[in-house]
Design a protein around this motif. Structure first.
Motif, PDB file in Angstrom:
ATOM      1  N   VAL A   1       4.984  21.405 -10.301  1.00 36.95           N
ATOM      2  CA  VAL A   1       4.713  20.775  -9.001  1.00 36.95           C
ATOM      3  C   VAL A   1       3.477  19.881  -9.112  1.00 36.95           C
ATOM      4  CG1 VAL A   1       4.039  21.195  -6.609  1.00 36.95           C
ATOM      5  CG2 VAL A   1       5.814  22.597  -7.657  1.00 36.95           C
ATOM      6  N   ARG A   2       2.445  20.419  -9.735  1.00 33.79           N
ATOM      7  CA  ARG A   2       1.218  19.624  -9.864  1.00 33.79           C
ATOM      8  C   ARG A   2       1.452  18.369 -10.710  1.00 33.79           C
ATOM      9  NH1 ARG A   2      -3.237  21.931  -7.862  1.00 33.79           N
ATOM     10  NH2 ARG A   2      -3.179  24.177  -7.499  1.00 33.79           N
TER      11      ARG A   2
ATOM     12  N   GLN B   1       3.990  16.071  -8.271  1.00 41.10           N
ATOM     13  CA  GLN B   1       3.951  15.933  -6.814  1.00 41.10           C
ATOM     14  C   GLN B   1       3.521  14.541  -6.368  1.00 41.10           C
ATOM     15  OE1 GLN B   1       1.292  18.828  -5.172  1.00 41.10           O
ATOM     16  NE2 GLN B   1      -0.456  18.242  -6.435  1.00 41.10           N
TER      17      GLN B   1
ATOM     18  N   GLU C   1       4.434  -5.896   5.135  1.00 45.13           N
ATOM     19  CA  GLU C   1       4.609  -4.442   5.182  1.00 45.13           C
ATOM     20  C   GLU C   1       5.694  -4.081   6.199  1.00 45.13           C
ATOM     21  OE1 GLU C   1       3.341  -1.991   3.429  1.00 45.13           O
ATOM     22  OE2 GLU C   1       1.957  -3.160   2.209  1.00 45.13           O
TER      23      GLU C   1
ATOM     24  N   PHE D   1       7.731   8.039  -0.347  1.00 46.25           N
ATOM     25  CA  PHE D   1       7.102   7.066   0.560  1.00 46.25           C
ATOM     26  C   PHE D   1       7.796   5.713   0.471  1.00 46.25           C
ATOM     27  CE2 PHE D   1       4.024   3.951   1.954  1.00 46.25           C
ATOM     28  CZ  PHE D   1       3.579   4.512   3.138  1.00 46.25           C
TER      29      PHE D   1
ATOM     30  N   ARG E   1       1.671  25.135  -0.038  1.00 49.95           N
ATOM     31  CA  ARG E   1       2.728  25.106   0.978  1.00 49.95           C
ATOM     32  C   ARG E   1       4.107  25.300   0.344  1.00 49.95           C
ATOM     33  NH1 ARG E   1       2.168  19.813   4.099  1.00 49.95           N
ATOM     34  NH2 ARG E   1       0.951  19.177   2.297  1.00 49.95           N
TER      35      ARG E   1
ATOM     36  N   VAL F   1       0.829  -1.217   0.000  1.00 57.56           N
ATOM     37  CA  VAL F   1       0.000   0.000   0.000  1.00 57.56           C
ATOM     38  C   VAL F   1       0.863   1.267   0.000  1.00 57.56           C
ATOM     39  CG1 VAL F   1      -1.767   1.246   1.290  1.00 57.56           C
ATOM     40  CG2 VAL F   1      -1.719  -1.261   1.292  1.00 57.56           C
ATOM     41  N   VAL F   2       0.512   2.203  -0.862  1.00 55.80           N
ATOM     42  CA  VAL F   2       1.067   3.559  -0.798  1.00 55.80           C
ATOM     43  C   VAL F   2      -0.121   4.489  -0.547  1.00 55.80           C
ATOM     44  CG1 VAL F   2       2.193   5.413  -2.069  1.00 55.80           C
ATOM     45  CG2 VAL F   2       2.966   3.077  -2.367  1.00 55.80           C
ATOM     46  N   PRO F   3      -0.047   5.360   0.446  1.00 60.86           N
ATOM     47  CA  PRO F   3      -1.179   6.253   0.737  1.00 60.86           C
ATOM     48  C   PRO F   3      -1.562   7.078  -0.488  1.00 60.86           C
ATOM     49  CG  PRO F   3       0.510   6.448   2.422  1.00 60.86           C
ATOM     50  CD  PRO F   3       1.082   5.590   1.348  1.00 60.86           C
TER      51      PRO F   3
ATOM     52  N   TYR G   1      -5.464  17.648  -0.497  1.00 54.61           N
ATOM     53  CA  TYR G   1      -4.091  17.559   0.022  1.00 54.61           C
ATOM     54  C   TYR G   1      -3.100  18.055  -1.023  1.00 54.61           C
ATOM     55  CZ  TYR G   1       0.379  15.412   1.198  1.00 54.61           C
ATOM     56  OH  TYR G   1       1.713  15.197   1.441  1.00 54.61           O
ATOM     57  N   TRP G   2      -3.319  17.648  -2.290  1.00 57.14           N
ATOM     58  CA  TRP G   2      -2.367  18.040  -3.330  1.00 57.14           C
ATOM     59  C   TRP G   2      -2.448  19.540  -3.617  1.00 57.14           C
ATOM     60  CZ3 TRP G   2       1.039  14.622  -3.319  1.00 57.14           C
ATOM     61  CH2 TRP G   2       0.732  13.249  -3.238  1.00 57.14           C
ATOM     62  N   ASP G   3      -3.675  20.085  -3.546  1.00 54.69           N
ATOM     63  CA  ASP G   3      -3.806  21.542  -3.727  1.00 54.69           C
ATOM     64  C   ASP G   3      -3.044  22.270  -2.626  1.00 54.69           C
ATOM     65  OD1 ASP G   3      -5.333  21.192  -5.949  1.00 54.69           O
ATOM     66  OD2 ASP G   3      -7.268  21.361  -4.908  1.00 54.69           O
TER      67      ASP G   3
ATOM     68  N   MET H   1      -0.600  21.143  -0.968  1.00 52.17           N
ATOM     69  CA  MET H   1       0.851  20.925  -1.150  1.00 52.17           C
ATOM     70  C   MET H   1       1.433  22.030  -2.037  1.00 52.17           C
ATOM     71  SD  MET H   1       3.619  19.013  -0.852  1.00 52.17           S
ATOM     72  CE  MET H   1       3.271  17.305  -0.494  1.00 52.17           C
ATOM     73  N   VAL H   2       0.737  22.331  -3.130  1.00 51.47           N
ATOM     74  CA  VAL H   2       1.219  23.384  -4.035  1.00 51.47           C
ATOM     75  C   VAL H   2       1.317  24.698  -3.273  1.00 51.47           C
ATOM     76  CG1 VAL H   2       0.718  24.668  -6.139  1.00 51.47           C
ATOM     77  CG2 VAL H   2       0.241  22.217  -6.043  1.00 51.47           C
TER      78      VAL H   2
ATOM     79  N   GLU I   1      -7.510  15.121  -3.328  1.00 50.38           N
ATOM     80  CA  GLU I   1      -7.082  16.270  -4.135  1.00 50.38           C
ATOM     81  C   GLU I   1      -6.822  17.507  -3.293  1.00 50.38           C
ATOM     82  OE1 GLU I   1      -6.073  16.456  -7.291  1.00 50.38           O
ATOM     83  OE2 GLU I   1      -6.284  14.285  -7.214  1.00 50.38           O
TER      84      GLU I   1
ATOM     85  N   PRO J   1      -3.483  10.346  -0.841  1.00 52.65           N
ATOM     86  CA  PRO J   1      -4.232  11.480  -0.284  1.00 52.65           C
ATOM     87  C   PRO J   1      -5.198  12.077  -1.318  1.00 52.65           C
ATOM     88  CG  PRO J   1      -1.871  11.727   0.106  1.00 52.65           C
ATOM     89  CD  PRO J   1      -2.037  10.606  -0.853  1.00 52.65           C
TER      90      PRO J   1
END
Lengths: 393, 197
Positions: free
Chosen positions: B33-34, B37, B135, B45, A65, A50-52, A58-60, A62-63, A56, A54
């Motif tokens: 970035v978009r 990211q 894991e 990760f 931040r 599993v990879v988290p 969160y991604w907005d 991120m930009v 959308e 998040p």
């Protein structure tokens, strides 16, 4: 294909794309079939880990931040100080650049001896060292050294300084080469060149490279010149190529030792047994793991550590194969350290095991040389990997 | 600092966007970035194995990349640069957090616990447990092994791509991959058969 080669293939390549020989062998070998099936299971399960993911928002954020950090770089420092009061925040905001400059100045002043990088290898010093090595056999160390000094007094000065440095140096810059050539006063007629290499890639801002561990590596500066010889010291580094490259072969063709093939055959014979012994799967799954002997049984965590240690041994073997000129000496040394290691394994004594690992943490071999050509060839081959890296860049 | 202009960003190619960002166009950099990211977060990760650290690495990578943007060749894929930077940054963070490895060692479940539970007939339960164990075993791998095995098996990168990203030879990639597999195999022990669906 036999069980051993199939096992090697499956661990390295996975079980998804087996060659025809492996399929044929596996159809008749239940153990190999079981191994293939388990590696398949393992690969599939790792691929499904599993990879988290998040949302959308969160991604907005991120930009935003990142943009905020680019606009207000000092805010990051303040973020890391969550409990400071407002006036302290003001001080940090106002004085951060000044403090940073001050800190840099302090740190900079602590750096005493700038170590030369391999890229800036002083050719004159190398040539001087070769001149010392090629001086007539009847020449004393002092005489030959004075001769070399007359050729290049600057190099002598820097070497004299280098012998004053401590013999263990931590965190030296990458690709460092240190040469020691100071004869001990009153020593018998003898010459020596000691070459210490650390073959790590450069970490530069312009091209981010993989960061490496920062081990302590002895610099190999030895003040005694017992005989004509080159001492090669190196850190165990798993980045060594496992097979000789075209460059290696080309250099081997110019081998002034004239016994390359025989040495390689000897080395391979020795290394083959080492390799068999050091197969981690066999040891951990085999009787040595299940029937612990000696006064101290290994816990699962220690078994895992032992596994790492054996991986180190594999790395050592790869490293040795990458330096064919000294393969005979290295092979002997490997067999010695492996015997030590084996003793630790059999006795299951942690202390013995630890000491063996200390032994394989770095390698040191002394190769007798008869001519400057041999010394030069050794110098070239031991720096081959670094030079190849530079070429690739 | 430029904030954009009259560019139709939607129709620009990646090299054009990089060039704009290099000229100080922050909106162009936001687009980069978009674009990357999620991938950067994923790479991070793989190495750090926690959301918080992956988040931190992702931010750091984009901040540092912006500061070094003039050294980026617009005509080469930015992804390779970012992947390398991300793994570097993530390994650095891991190095600073070495206590985590110690914690993981000390808190590794006792194998006998599992062995007791493995006697239960519920195959689904056993499978869930072995996946948890897997894991954890991935978490406990040395970061460089973990990175390689996840880049290969999860992101499906070729040996060649991994070797270029990590700056090591293909032989090293293969041997590290083999060791990573072997370590996982050892960590799972007999439980590996419970991975069957």
């Amino acid at each position: 294909m036999n069980c051993r080669s199939l096992e090697k293939w499956v661990w390295q390549e996975g079980a998804g794309n087996l060659p025809a020989g492996a399929v044929e062998h596996a159809s008749a070998c239940p153990d190999c079939r079981a191994l293939i099936e388990r590696v398949c299971l393992l690969d599939r399960s790792v691929g499904a880990s599993v990879v988290p993911d998040p949302d959308e928002a969160y991604w907005d954020a991120m930009v935003q931040r990142i943009a905020s950090r680019l606009d207000h770089p000092t805010d990051r420092i303040i973020e890391l100080l969550p409990s400071v009061s407002a006036w302290r925040r003001f001080v940090v905001r106002a004085w951060a650049p000044t403090m940073a400059v001050g800190l840099l100045a302090v740190v900079g002043s602590q750096r005493t001896v700038p170590s030369p990088s391999l890229d800036k290898l002083d050719v004159a010093r190398v040539q001087e060292r070769i001149a010392v090595l090629s001086s007539p056999k009847g020449t004393s160390a002092d005489e030959s050294y004075r001769l070399a000094q007359a050729t290049n007094p600057t190099a002598h000065k820097s070497e004299t300084q280098s012998t004053d440095a401590p013999s263990m140096r931590a965190g030296a810059p990458t690709g460092e080469i240190t040469m020691s050539a100071s004869p001990k006063v009153g020593e018998s007629q003898s010459n020596e060149a000691a070459v210490s290499t650390r073959q790590k890639p450069t970490i530069s801002e312009s091209e981010p490279a993989l960061a490496r561990r920062d081990d302590v590596v002895p610099n190999g500066a030895d003040e005694v010149w017992p005989e004509r010889q080159v001492t090669i010291m190196g850190e165990i580094d798993s980045d060594s190529p496992s097979a000789p490259s075209a460059d290696d072969r080309r250099l081997a063709a110019q081998d002034p030792f004239g016994a390359y093939e025989r040495q390689m055959a000897d080395a391979e014979q020795g290394l083959e047994s080492v390799s068999t012994f050091a197969s981690p799967g066999r040891l951990l799954d085999g009787p040595a793991a299940s029937s612990a002997r000696g006064s101290e049984r290994l816990t699962p965590a220690e078994q895992m550590r032992r596994f790492d240690e054996m991986a180190e041994l594999h790395d050592l073997i790869e490293r040795l194969e990458a330096v064919p000129a000294s393969s005979r000496a290295m092979s002997q040394w490997t067999q010695w350290s492996t015997a030590w290691y084996r003793m630790g394994m059999l006795s299951n004594q942690r202390a013995v095991l630890d000491s063996a690992i200390t032994a394989v943490g770095y390698f040191q071999v002394t190769v007798p040389v008869d001519s400057a050509a041999q010394a030069e060839w050794l110098l070239r081959t031991t720096h081959l990997e670094k030079r190849r890296e530079n070429l690739e860049r | 600092m430029s904030t954009g202009g009259d560019h139709d960003y939607a129709n620009l190619t990646e090299p054009e966007i990089i060039r704009l960002a290099q000229s100080g166009d922050r909106r162009a950099y936001d687009i980069l970035v978009r674009l990357y990211q999620k991938q950067v977060y994923r790479w991070a990760f793989h190495v750090v194995r926690t959301h918080d650290l992956a988040d931190e690495v992702t931010q750091d990578v984009f901040v540092r990349t912006y500061q070094a943007l003039n050294r980026v060749d617009p005509d080469r894929p930015l992804g390779a640069w970012l992947c390398r930077s991300t793994i570097n940054a993530a390994l650095n963070i891991i190095r600073k957090q070495q206590f985590r490895t110690q914690w993981a060692q000390e808190n590794r479940p006792d194998l006998t616990d599992y062995e007791r539970e493995a006697g239960q007939p519920d195959a689904g339960f056993r499978r869930r447990r072995v996946l948890e164990r897997l894991e954890k075993a991935i978490d406990d791998l040395p970061p460089i092994y973990r990175t390689i095995i996840l880049l290969r098996l999860k992101d499906d990168l070729s040996y060649d791509q991994i070797s270029k990203v990590l700056g090591v030879s293909m032989g090293t990639v293969m041997s590290r991959l083999a060791r990573a597999r072997q370590r996982l195999r050892v960590a799972l022990g007999d439980m590996i058969d419970d991975l069957r669906e």
